[in-house]
Structure formats: structure tokens, C-alpha cells
Enzyme design. Structure first.
Site, PDB file in Angstrom:
ATOM      1  CB  CYS A   1      20.399 -10.524  30.318  1.00  0.00           C
ATOM      2  SG  CYS A   1      21.967 -10.666  29.468  1.00  0.00           S
TER       3      CYS A   1
ATOM      4  CB  THR B   1      16.461  -3.490  27.754  1.00  0.00           C
ATOM      5  OG1 THR B   1      17.639  -4.095  27.241  1.00  0.00           O
ATOM      6  CG2 THR B   1      15.845  -4.401  28.809  1.00  0.00           C
TER       7      THR B   1
ATOM      8  CG  HIS C   1      20.191  -5.914  29.063  1.00  0.00           C
ATOM      9  ND1 HIS C   1      19.399  -5.991  27.944  1.00  0.00           N
ATOM     10  CD2 HIS C   1      20.730  -7.141  29.205  1.00  0.00           C
ATOM     11  CE1 HIS C   1      19.477  -7.219  27.421  1.00  0.00           C
ATOM     12  NE2 HIS C   1      20.290  -7.925  28.175  1.00  0.00           N
TER      13      HIS C   1
END
Lengths: 205, 163
Positions: free
Chosen positions: B29, B23, B46
Site C-alpha cells: 500500500c 496510518t 492509504h
């Protein structure tokens, strides 16, 4: 508000006008600051759901400079001005009066200059929004980050995804002599504030 | 054949060795990684927000630390993982615009709350956090090799490291 904001041609015109007025204000201020003619145009303005913002901006690992500030007053929200690395560096060159391409790393001076640009653009749009909505809007101190696009945008999206659903996105272009710098300017109004803005341009919920 | 599987924002996936889960551009995040080193089954999420119970719209379970972990465990079990084997790693949860905290403290320590909630949610599931690379003011991209269980973290300012 419903899932997709469907704006009529008239309402889009009203938004475009807002885009144009803000750009005009900002260009005047930048020209005065730099003592040379700077133009700013808004090739595109739209209202999009928050989740679609990353798609507009390309690859998550693209290096971008982001200048972010909160809006307080009668209309709450925030604003974010972003430039891809090369555009940010070119703009730093223009701001510092250097030859284009001279910037290899951003100095503290360059960062300040870019934040100043963010403040000017935000101020210009706050003024335009203030006239449009007949409300008071006050900017907070800007903050700058230079990092992966995904990281900068997720920060904004997270902080806002609980409250903000829609974002006003402006594609912006600064032109000084032969240099053209492209970026994005995001107006991120809280839901109540979005209603105020939409009402002011005559959009129904 | 090794396959590289991308995980988007508010997204999660599980897979098996020798595939790679990745990711990109984590800011506040958080990347949550689960691994069964015996069966070589892994999952990556994520996530954007700490807690699914704190919001009205709960459509996307991959968006929240606690619900994403549960969902990942379920997916990994289907691929043969045993829950008692699972190890957790967390990456991200940065604070990108360092000055903003002052002007709006409640809304903008999300990165930190993501970290705390993910740790808690993993503990609740009796999963040990074996390593983490969290906080700071910079973005991260991660690559999780399901063959070795190693997680490679890329940053702009601090280069590459492995946990």
C-alpha cells in the site's frame, strides 16, 4: 457471489471437517518431521470478505511472521500462514528442539524451519481440498516475511483484492508437550476456485 | 489541542494544523501525503491499488492512487488549501515477499505500480513530489505533522526517519 456468504450449519460442518482433516494431516507430518508428538487443532474456521481480514488480526503494527505460497493446478489461489512474533519464536524453538524462549532473533535456519512448517500445513490442506473437490492443487515455493501485520496482510490483500473476494480463515493451534502456539491460516482462492470449493461443500451462491 | 487522526486501509482524510495524520503498517500500500505549507492544511491517503479505471467496483475512491488524490484535493480546498501551494510526498509501495515475483510477476509488482501511478497522478495535477520513501521489502508506519509538514516514518528493521 453475493455480498455475504451465508453458510448453513451443514456447510459449516463440511468446512470444519476440512479444517479437521487438514489439521490431522499436518500434525502427522510435523510429528514425523520432528520425531515427537505434535498436535494441531482448528478452533475456528470461517469464510470472510477480504476486507475483514485485518480486523481479525489485531493491531496493524503487531509483529508477525507470514509464510505465503501460491497454489497452482485446477484450483488457483494462495495460502498464508501467520504467527504473532512470540508464537513464531516459540514454534522456532519447538522446531529446533530448543528450550522455549531461547529464540531472540530468527536465524536463517529458523526461517527455513518456519517456511517448512508453512509448506507442511499448506500441503496438508491442499491434499484435503484435493480430495474434497476432486481436483489437482500444486503448491509453489513458500516465501517468508517478518514485519508489521498490516504490511504483510496488505500485500496479500492488494495482490488479491482485484480477484479474490472471500477468504477461508482458520484459527490454528499447534501443541507440543506444554507449548501452545497460535496462528492464522488463510486459504485465498481465486473466485472460480472459491466456487469449486463452495460447490464441493454443498453451498449455493 | 493536537489531535491524532488515524487513517485506515483504503481510507483518506484531510485536516489542519496542529493535528497529526497517521496510518499504520503500509506494505505494498502507498501513503500519499499532500500539504499546503502556507495554509497548513494537509491530507493523507492509504491507497491499495494504482488506478480506479482498471477495476469494475469503484465504490471507494480512497482505494486508488488517482482517485484518492483528486478526492484529497477537494477535501483540502474545503479546509482553505490552495491547489497551487500543494506539495506531495509518497511513502510505502514495498514488495514484502521478495520471492513471489518469479512465480507470479503480473499480480505482484503492485507496490511498484502504486508508486509509479501516484507520481504520475500527482504530476497530472501539477503537484510536485518533494520527497519520498518507497520500495524495499519492509513495512512502514507514518505520522504527518500538519504544523511542520514533516513526515515521520517508522519501520521495524530500519528504525525511524523523517522526510
Amino acid at each position: 457471489m453475493s455480498k455475504d456468504v451465508k453458510l448453513s450449519e451443514g456447510q459449516l460442518d463440511a468446512l470444519r471437517e476440512l479444517g479437521g482433516i487438514g489439521a490431522g494431516n499436518a500434525a502427522t507430518a510435523l510429528s514425523q518431521l520432528l520425531n515427537k508428538r505434535v498436535m494441531m487443532t482448528v478452533p475456528k474456521i470461517d469464510v470472510v470478505p477480504v476486507e475483514k481480514v485485518p480486523l481479525l488480526m489485531g493491531q496493524p503494527e503487531t509483529l508477525v511472521v507470514g509464510v505465503y505460497l501460491r497454489i497452482l493446478g485446477d484450483v488457483l489461489g494462495s495460502m498464508l500462514l501467520t504467527f504473532p512474533r512470540d508464537s513464531a519464536f516459540a514454534l522456532a524453538d519447538v522446531l529446533a528442539g530448543r528450550k522455549i524462549g531461547a529464540t531472540k532473533i530468527l536465524s536463517d535456519m529458523d526461517r527455513s524451519a518456519l517456511m517448512e512448517t508453512g509448506t507442511i500445513v499448506a500441503g496438508a490442506y491442499l491434499n484435503a481440498l484435493s480430495i474434497l473437490t476432486k481436483r489437482t492443487l500444486v503448491p509453489c515455493t513458500p516465501n517468508l516475511a517478518f514485519d508489521m501485520m498490516g504490511a504483510i496482510v496488505d500485500y496479500i490483500l492488494i495482490g488479491l483484492s482485484r480477484v479474490v473476494e472471500y477468504v477461508i480463515v482458520l484459527e490454528v493451534e499447534f501443541v507440543e508437550a506444554d507449548t501452545k502456539v497460535k496462528g492464522f491460516f488463510f486459504i485465498l482462492p481465486d473466485p472460480e476456485s472459491l466456487k469449486i470449493i463452495m460447490k464441493a461443500i454443498g453451498a449455493e451462491e | 489541542m493536537k489531535e491524532v487522526i488515524k487513517i485506515g486501509m483504503a481510507d483518506l482524510k484531510a485536516s489542519v494544523s496542529p493535528n497529526v495524520l497517521t496510518t499504520l503498517g503500509l506494505g505494498s500500500c502507498l501513503g500519499i501525503i499532500l500539504y499546503d505549507p502556507v495554509k497548513k492544511v494537509g491530507g493523507m491517503a492509504h491507497i491499495m491499488l494504482p488506478d480506479i479505471n482498471s477495476v469494475r467496483v469503484r465504490r471507494n475512491k480512497a482505494k486508488f492512487a488517482n482517485s484518492a488524490i483528486k478526492e484529497m484535493i477537494a477535501k483540502m480546498r474545503k479546509l482553505g488549501a490552495r491547489k497551487s501551494n500543494l506539495e506531495g510526498k509518497i511513502v510505502g509501495g514495498a514488495h514484502m515477499f521478495t520471492g513471489v515475483k518469479i512465480s507470479n510477476p503480473s499480480a505482484f509488482n503492485v507496490g511498484e505500480r502504486n508508486i509509479l501511478n501516484a507520481r504520475q497522478a500527482l504530476t497530472d495535477e501539477k503537484i510536485k513530489v518533494v520527497s519520498e520513501d518507497v520500495g524495499g521489502d519492509y513495512g512502514r508506519s507514518i505520522e504527518f505533522d500538519l504544523e511542520t509538514g514533516k513526515v515521520k516514518i517508522r519501520t521495524i528493521a530500519w528504525g525511524i526517519k523523517e522526510i
